[in-house]
Design a protein around this motif. Sequence first.
Motif, short mmCIF file in Angstrom:
data_model
loop_
_atom_site.label_atom_id
_atom_site.label_comp_id
_atom_site.label_asym_id
_atom_site.label_seq_id
_atom_site.Cartn_x
_atom_site.Cartn_y
_atom_site.Cartn_z
N SER A 1 0.84 -1.19 0.00
CA SER A 1 0.00 0.00 0.00
C SER A 1 0.88 1.24 0.00
N LEU A 2 0.46 2.25 -0.73
CA LEU A 2 1.21 3.50 -0.79
C LEU A 2 1.14 4.23 0.55
N ARG A 3 2.28 4.69 1.02
CA ARG A 3 2.36 5.49 2.24
C ARG A 3 2.68 6.93 1.83
N TRP A 4 1.84 7.84 2.21
CA TRP A 4 2.06 9.24 1.86
C TRP A 4 1.67 10.14 3.02
N ALA A 5 2.08 11.38 2.95
CA ALA A 5 1.79 12.34 4.00
C ALA A 5 1.37 13.66 3.36
N THR A 6 0.85 14.56 4.18
CA THR A 6 0.58 15.93 3.74
C THR A 6 1.49 16.87 4.52
N PRO A 7 1.83 18.03 3.95
CA PRO A 7 2.75 18.95 4.64
C PRO A 7 2.19 19.43 5.97
N ASN A 8 3.07 19.54 6.95
CA ASN A 8 2.69 20.06 8.26
C ASN A 8 2.59 21.58 8.21
N HIS B 1 0.83 10.92 9.33
CA HIS B 1 -0.44 10.23 9.09
C HIS B 1 -1.59 11.20 8.84
N ASP B 2 -1.35 12.47 8.96
CA ASP B 2 -2.40 13.45 8.77
C ASP B 2 -2.85 13.46 7.31
N ARG B 3 -4.15 13.57 7.07
CA ARG B 3 -4.67 13.57 5.70
C ARG B 3 -5.35 14.89 5.35
N SER B 4 -5.14 15.90 6.17
CA SER B 4 -5.73 17.20 5.88
C SER B 4 -4.81 18.02 4.98
N LEU B 5 -5.41 18.86 4.15
CA LEU B 5 -4.65 19.63 3.18
C LEU B 5 -5.30 20.99 3.01
N ARG C 1 -13.01 15.03 0.79
CA ARG C 1 -14.19 15.66 1.36
C ARG C 1 -13.78 16.96 2.04
N ALA C 2 -14.75 17.78 2.34
CA ALA C 2 -14.47 19.05 3.01
C ALA C 2 -13.92 18.79 4.40
N GLY C 3 -13.13 19.74 4.90
CA GLY C 3 -12.49 19.59 6.20
C GLY C 3 -13.50 19.45 7.33
N TYR C 4 -13.07 18.82 8.41
CA TYR C 4 -13.94 18.57 9.55
C TYR C 4 -14.47 19.86 10.18
N VAL D 1 -9.38 20.43 3.03
CA VAL D 1 -10.01 19.19 2.60
C VAL D 1 -9.32 18.02 3.32
N ILE D 2 -10.04 16.93 3.40
CA ILE D 2 -9.50 15.69 3.93
C ILE D 2 -9.40 14.71 2.77
N VAL D 3 -8.22 14.16 2.55
CA VAL D 3 -8.02 13.18 1.48
C VAL D 3 -8.26 11.80 2.08
N ASP D 4 -9.38 11.19 1.73
CA ASP D 4 -9.70 9.87 2.26
C ASP D 4 -8.74 8.81 1.73
N ASN D 5 -8.52 8.82 0.44
CA ASN D 5 -7.61 7.86 -0.16
C ASN D 5 -7.37 8.20 -1.62
N LEU D 6 -6.28 7.70 -2.15
CA LEU D 6 -6.05 7.78 -3.59
C LEU D 6 -6.94 6.75 -4.27
N ALA D 7 -7.27 7.01 -5.53
CA ALA D 7 -8.16 6.09 -6.25
C ALA D 7 -7.57 4.68 -6.27
N VAL D 8 -6.25 4.58 -6.44
CA VAL D 8 -5.56 3.29 -6.35
C VAL D 8 -4.44 3.46 -5.34
N GLU D 9 -4.58 2.79 -4.21
CA GLU D 9 -3.61 2.95 -3.12
C GLU D 9 -2.95 1.62 -2.76
#
Length: 284
Positions: A68-75, A90-94, A218-221, A234-242
Amino acid sequence: MKTIATRFTSKKLVWFAVGCILLVNAFILGKVYINRSAVIAQLELSERELQLPYNYGFSKEDSSARVSLRWATPNTEPINIELNHWRWQHDRSLQLSAAHFASFQFHACTQKTRLHQKQSGWVLLEFNGKSYTDYVAQVEQYHQLIMGLTATANGELAEKELAEKRKDATEFFTAAQTTNSRLFLIDAAAERELLEAVQRERQSANSGQLIIVPAELRAGYYRCDNNEKRTTEVIVDNLAVESLYIPNRLATDFPSDNNMRPTVKFSALVNYGRLHEPWISNLQ
């Protein structure tokens, strides 16, 4: 006569089921062929970006194993001693620009709908580029901050807590340099064209690799909170192919012992095809 009719109907159902299976398989194979008819991007990833499954062990696999792809978003948070640093990886917010956020046309947020606005879109991935360099610099800054602390109270407990905090900070810094993913998700939009402009601009001053892939977002919490200013999150739930298959022909040198999973080191060539779907073409 009734028995003959029943048998005839049963045969029709069987042939119908077989036809459906063949049609589905033909569709899947056709899609794979179209996707792999052209390679639009290649990434050479390692165990840092490709997570082996927890049930790793090919003896239970029919034809392949998965990674499975491991990725992050900038802090985007300020660096301070109270920072819960493990969430960085592990954060998925952007945070998006106003134009890119508006491209999704999210509905007005309510307490009932805020967690159910998932949409398909596009994200910009950056591998081993500026985002990763910035991440390591942030971790180093955090490490230096912790190393500069002194015990605030006399006693063995205060010294022990400080020693533990320094140990965690050192392990975190080492992991950022050697084991954490170098793959960062840095931007998103509903239209691919919006990201292509960002890709061209960033690539000119970036030594890393940039690729645009489909994702679910989806939109941010926090959009329902009037006091919350992060209105373009936004919150990135997942890549289309992960999740990617490792064919058996490429996995013959992998150890089958599940206990060795954390120590497996490898390099995988990941191709992205015409339909923006990845596959592993080589593995060492």
